[in-house]
Structure formats: C-alpha cells, structure tokens
Design an enzyme around this catalytic site. Structure first.
Site, PDB file in Angstrom:
ATOM      1  N   GLU A 118       2.226   6.520  -6.985  1.00 43.10           N
ATOM      2  CA  GLU A 118       1.165   7.406  -7.487  1.00 43.10           C
ATOM      3  C   GLU A 118       1.510   8.875  -7.251  1.00 43.10           C
ATOM      4  OE1 GLU A 118      -2.684   6.088  -5.985  1.00 43.10           O
ATOM      5  OE2 GLU A 118      -2.045   4.028  -6.228  1.00 43.10           O
TER       6      GLU A 118
ATOM      7  N   TYR B 229       0.838  -1.207   0.000  1.00 41.00           N
ATOM      8  CA  TYR B 229       0.000   0.000   0.000  1.00 41.00           C
ATOM      9  C   TYR B 229       0.878   1.264   0.000  1.00 41.00           C
ATOM     10  CZ  TYR B 229      -5.113   0.587   0.311  1.00 41.00           C
ATOM     11  OH  TYR B 229      -6.436   0.781   0.034  1.00 41.00           O
TER      12      TYR B 229
HETATM   13  C1  LIG Z   1     -11.383  12.396  -8.286  1.00 45.77           C
HETATM   14  C2  LIG Z   1     -10.127  11.858  -7.781  1.00 45.77           C
HETATM   15  C3  LIG Z   1     -10.114  11.473  -6.357  1.00 45.77           C
HETATM   16  C4  LIG Z   1      -8.775  11.095  -5.865  1.00 45.77           C
HETATM   17  C5  LIG Z   1      -8.722  10.905  -4.394  1.00 45.77           C
HETATM   18  C6  LIG Z   1      -7.365  10.548  -3.978  1.00 45.77           C
HETATM   19  C7  LIG Z   1      -7.219  10.078  -2.592  1.00 45.77           C
HETATM   20  C8  LIG Z   1      -6.720   8.696  -2.533  1.00 45.77           C
HETATM   21  C9  LIG Z   1      -6.160   8.286  -1.276  1.00 45.77           C
HETATM   22  C10 LIG Z   1      -5.824   6.825  -1.201  1.00 45.77           C
HETATM   23  C11 LIG Z   1      -5.202   6.271  -2.383  1.00 45.77           C
HETATM   24  C12 LIG Z   1      -5.018   4.786  -2.372  1.00 45.77           C
HETATM   25  C13 LIG Z   1      -4.345   4.394  -3.606  1.00 45.77           C
HETATM   26  C14 LIG Z   1      -4.206   2.945  -3.744  1.00 45.77           C
HETATM   27  C15 LIG Z   1      -3.073   2.410  -3.958  1.00 45.77           C
HETATM   28  C16 LIG Z   1      -2.949   0.993  -4.043  1.00 45.77           C
HETATM   29  O1  LIG Z   1      -3.824   0.210  -4.265  1.00 45.77           O
HETATM   30  S1  LIG Z   1      -1.411   0.463  -3.827  1.00 45.77           S
HETATM   31  C17 LIG Z   1      -1.450  -1.291  -3.870  1.00 45.77           C
HETATM   32  C18 LIG Z   1      -1.803  -1.893  -2.536  1.00 45.77           C
HETATM   33  N1  LIG Z   1      -3.195  -1.899  -2.411  1.00 45.77           N
HETATM   34  C19 LIG Z   1      -3.865  -2.690  -1.596  1.00 45.77           C
HETATM   35  O2  LIG Z   1      -3.322  -3.498  -0.863  1.00 45.77           O
HETATM   36  C20 LIG Z   1      -5.320  -2.561  -1.691  1.00 45.77           C
HETATM   37  C21 LIG Z   1      -5.973  -2.780  -0.425  1.00 45.77           C
HETATM   38  N2  LIG Z   1      -7.304  -2.348  -0.619  1.00 45.77           N
HETATM   39  C22 LIG Z   1      -8.284  -3.204  -0.837  1.00 45.77           C
HETATM   40  O3  LIG Z   1      -8.123  -4.373  -0.772  1.00 45.77           O
HETATM   41  C23 LIG Z   1      -9.645  -2.735  -1.204  1.00 45.77           C
HETATM   42  O4  LIG Z   1      -9.593  -1.790  -2.116  1.00 45.77           O
HETATM   43  C24 LIG Z   1     -10.506  -2.364  -0.043  1.00 45.77           C
HETATM   44  C25 LIG Z   1     -11.779  -1.703  -0.525  1.00 45.77           C
HETATM   45  C26 LIG Z   1      -9.786  -1.406   0.900  1.00 45.77           C
HETATM   46  C27 LIG Z   1     -10.779  -3.723   0.548  1.00 45.77           C
HETATM   47  O5  LIG Z   1     -11.422  -3.702   1.634  1.00 45.77           O
HETATM   48  P1  LIG Z   1     -12.534  -4.773   1.969  1.00 45.77           P
HETATM   49  O6  LIG Z   1     -13.258  -5.202   0.722  1.00 45.77           O
HETATM   50  O7  LIG Z   1     -13.313  -4.185   3.039  1.00 45.77           O
HETATM   51  O8  LIG Z   1     -11.741  -5.969   2.536  1.00 45.77           O
HETATM   52  P2  LIG Z   1     -11.811  -7.483   2.288  1.00 45.77           P
HETATM   53  O9  LIG Z   1     -11.337  -8.106   3.548  1.00 45.77           O
HETATM   54  O10 LIG Z   1     -11.026  -7.821   1.072  1.00 45.77           O
HETATM   55  O11 LIG Z   1     -13.344  -7.822   1.996  1.00 45.77           O
HETATM   56  C28 LIG Z   1     -14.389  -7.659   2.947  1.00 45.77           C
HETATM   57  C29 LIG Z   1     -15.502  -8.667   2.699  1.00 45.77           C
HETATM   58  O12 LIG Z   1     -16.036  -8.501   1.381  1.00 45.77           O
HETATM   59  C30 LIG Z   1     -15.800  -9.661   0.602  1.00 45.77           C
HETATM   60  N3  LIG Z   1     -15.487  -9.231  -0.746  1.00 45.77           N
HETATM   61  C31 LIG Z   1     -14.978  -8.037  -1.108  1.00 45.77           C
HETATM   62  N4  LIG Z   1     -14.816  -7.990  -2.424  1.00 45.77           N
HETATM   63  C32 LIG Z   1     -15.215  -9.184  -2.902  1.00 45.77           C
HETATM   64  C33 LIG Z   1     -15.266  -9.756  -4.198  1.00 45.77           C
HETATM   65  N5  LIG Z   1     -14.848  -9.077  -5.290  1.00 45.77           N
HETATM   66  N6  LIG Z   1     -15.734 -10.996  -4.321  1.00 45.77           N
HETATM   67  C34 LIG Z   1     -16.143 -11.698  -3.252  1.00 45.77           C
HETATM   68  N7  LIG Z   1     -16.120 -11.228  -1.987  1.00 45.77           N
HETATM   69  C35 LIG Z   1     -15.653  -9.984  -1.833  1.00 45.77           C
HETATM   70  C36 LIG Z   1     -14.645 -10.343   1.285  1.00 45.77           C
HETATM   71  O13 LIG Z   1     -14.559 -11.698   1.025  1.00 45.77           O
HETATM   72  C37 LIG Z   1     -14.979 -10.068   2.736  1.00 45.77           C
HETATM   73  O14 LIG Z   1     -16.026 -10.907   3.119  1.00 45.77           O
HETATM   74  P3  LIG Z   1     -16.227 -11.430   4.604  1.00 45.77           P
HETATM   75  O15 LIG Z   1     -15.013 -12.202   4.952  1.00 45.77           O
HETATM   76  O16 LIG Z   1     -17.447 -12.237   4.528  1.00 45.77           O
HETATM   77  O17 LIG Z   1     -16.395 -10.235   5.482  1.00 45.77           O
END
Ligand SMILES: CCCCCCCCCCCCC/C=C/C(=O)SCCNC(=O)CCNC(=O)[C@H](O)C(C)(C)COP(=O)(O)OP(=O)(O)OC[C@H]1O[C@@H](n2cnc3c(N)ncnc32)[C@H](O)[C@@H]1OP(=O)(O)O
Length: 242
Positions: free
Chosen positions: A171, A164
């Site tokens: 970026e 991250y």
């Molecule tokens: C107009 C312009 C605006 C600009 C604004 C700029 C500001 C920006 C600031 C920040 C910039 C960030 C830039 C990003 C850079 C990078 O990405 S660098 C590379 C490293 N990146 C990462 O490691 C990414 C990490 N982030 C993520 O994984 C996601 O994006 C997230 C949204 C933060 C993920 O969070 P979340 O989904 O809450 O976590 P999980 O544990 O993965 O999932 C939660 C539950 O949801 C289920 N689920 C989610 N997606 C799916 C799917 N596609 N299919 C099936 N299931 C999914 C997941 O299984 C979990 O389920 P439960 O276990 O049942 O809870």
C-alpha cells in the site's frame, strides 16, 4: 440443584452466552455475509491466477479484476455496521480504520490513478488482501457453523504476522508511486483563490496518509497479536476501550 450450564466449564458458559446474545437472525445474516465474502475473494483469486497463466504478466491484471475488487472491498463497509450494532464483538474504531484505509486505497488511489495500476506494489497488496480475506471469512463462516477446522483457525491467527506488513508495504509503495502523478495533475485539489476560500492539496494529504500508518498500523497489528494469544493460547485479555 445446579443446572447443566452451571456444571460446564468457563469456556462452555462463555460460548453459550455468546450464542444467546448474537441471536438467530444475526447469525443467519453473518453466515450469509461471510459465505458471500469468501466466495467473492475466491472469485478474485481465480481471476488473478487465470489472468497470469494466460498472459504471463501482471500488466493489465488490476484492470481485469478491478470491478470485483471494488465491489467486495466496498461491501466490507458493512463490517463497521456489524460492530456498531453489536452483532460482532469487535471495536468499531479498529474495524473502521482497517476497512476505510482499504477503501481509500482502492477508490482514491489505485482506481483514480491509471498510471500506477501496473505497479508491482498494486499486485502485492491485492494478492495479500485476497489470501487474508479468503482465510478470514472462511474462519468466520466455519466458526458460525460450529465446524472450524484447526488449520483455518491456525491460518487466521498466524498468517497476519507476515501478511499484514507485506500488505502495508504494498500500500505504501503504491501511494508513493502515485505522488508524482498527483502533483502534476493537481487531482482532487482545490487551489486559492476560489469562492469557498479554502485550499486542499491531495499531494500533501497523501503524504499525511502515509505518515498516519506509523501510529495506526502498530495498533492494528498489536490488536491482532492480542487476538492470537486469546484464541490460540486461551489467554484472558482485558482490552482497553479502543
Ligand atoms: C481517509 C483515509 C484514511 C487512511 C488511514 C490510513 C491508516 C491506515 C493504517 C493501517 C493500514 C492497514 C492496512 C491493511 C492492510 C492489510 O489488510 S494487509 C493484509 C493483512 N491483513 C490482515 O491480516 C487483516 C487483519 N485485520 C483484521 O482481521 C480485521 O480487519 C480486524 C478488524 C483487525 C479484525 O479484528 P477482530 O474482528 O477484532 O478480530 P477477530 O478475532 O477476527 O474477531 C473478533 C470477534 O468478532 C467476531 N467476528 C468478527 N467479524 C465477524 C464476522 N464477519 N462474522 C462473524 N463473526 C465475526 C469473531 O468471530 C470474534 O468473535 P469471538 O471469538 O466471539 O470474540
């Protein structure tokens, strides 16, 4: 008499509840979506490795992979929809910020400003995104298929600790490198006087975007640290409304 489910552990009950609420069509769609996205990012990884091995330089690499990158990163907009309709348990805002910032980087910075496409910082964030997304989408796929190897789960909830910040550095350096070109060309800007009587300066907008990483990135990072504690260490986390 207690039913089988009532006899099960809290974790089993939670899994059963989750399966019931998700539904077969949603599960089938998510499985297809995650397989497609894993494949897309794998194609991107192979293309990058092949390009580098053949040419021995990163120059020209972005142009070579730009179409695939734009397609799969834009396709990720569907994830905001998944949260909005409730088929994944993730915050629309957290996912929206993550996906929109990536789409902004691809379309409105890297794709629009040719002069910066050979910057090392572009390769840095593209490589970091690629590794992250292959891991993340394969995690979701195997999880949905109930055959999740531990190393994928481990990678999903550990690699982001380093990836991250590295992605964000790539970026920010890329936006920074674009500033002189944006200032010189006046691209996407609207100067007064004009018939709408509004002015917009893309140069200052980009500076605001860079500054917005300061409050927004920690929130995404701490969100992932909470997810890590919940999934790897089984902590029960009560999330505030994000
Ligand atoms: C107009 C312009 C605006 C600009 C604004 C700029 C500001 C920006 C600031 C920040 C910039 C960030 C830039 C990003 C850079 C990078 O990405 S660098 C590379 C490293 N990146 C990462 O490691 C990414 C990490 N982030 C993520 O994984 C996601 O994006 C997230 C949204 C933060 C993920 O969070 P979340 O989904 O809450 O976590 P999980 O544990 O993965 O999932 C939660 C539950 O949801 C289920 N689920 C989610 N997606 C799916 C799917 N596609 N299919 C099936 N299931 C999914 C997941 O299984 C979990 O389920 P439960 O276990 O049942 O809870």
């Amino acid at each position: 008499m207690a039913s089988g489910e009532e006899d099960g552990t809290v974790e089993e009950k939670e899994t059963n509840n989750k399966k019931r609420t998700k539904g077969a069509i949603a599960t089938a769609w998510l499985t297809f979506y995650n397989i497609a996205m894993t494949a897309g990012w794998l194609v991107l990884a192979v293309a990058m490795v092949r390009y580098y091995l053949q040419k021995g330089t990163h120059k020209g690499l972005y142009r070579n992979i730009a179409r695939t990158l734009k397609f799969f990163q834009t396709f990720a907009l569907l994830e905001v929809g998944h949260c909005a309709i409730g088929i994944v348990r993730t915050s629309v805002i957290v996912t929206g910020v993550q996906v929109c910032s990536r789409i902004f980087m691809v379309w409105f910075v890297t794709n629009s400003i040719r002069q910066i496409q050979n910057e090392e910082s572009v390769i840095l964030f593209v490589v970091v995104w690629t590794i992250t997304e292959i891991t993340r989408y394969s995690f979701y796929t195997f999880n949905l298929l109930n055959h999740l190897p531990y190393f994928i789960k481990w990678a999903r909830y550990n690699m982001f600790i380093v990836m991250y910040p590295l992605g964000v550095i790539g970026e920010l350096l890329t936006i920074h490198a674009s500033l002189p070109y944006v200032r010189r060309s006046g691209m996407y800007s609207l100067r007064l006087p004009n018939k709408y009587n509004v002015s917009f300066d893309y140069y200052y907008f980009l500076i605001i975007v860079m500054l917005s990483y300061i409050p927004l990135f920690p929130q995404l990072y701490f969100h992932m640290l909470r997810q890590r504690r919940r999934v790897l260490h089984g902590e029960i986390i009560v999330e505030k409304d994000e």
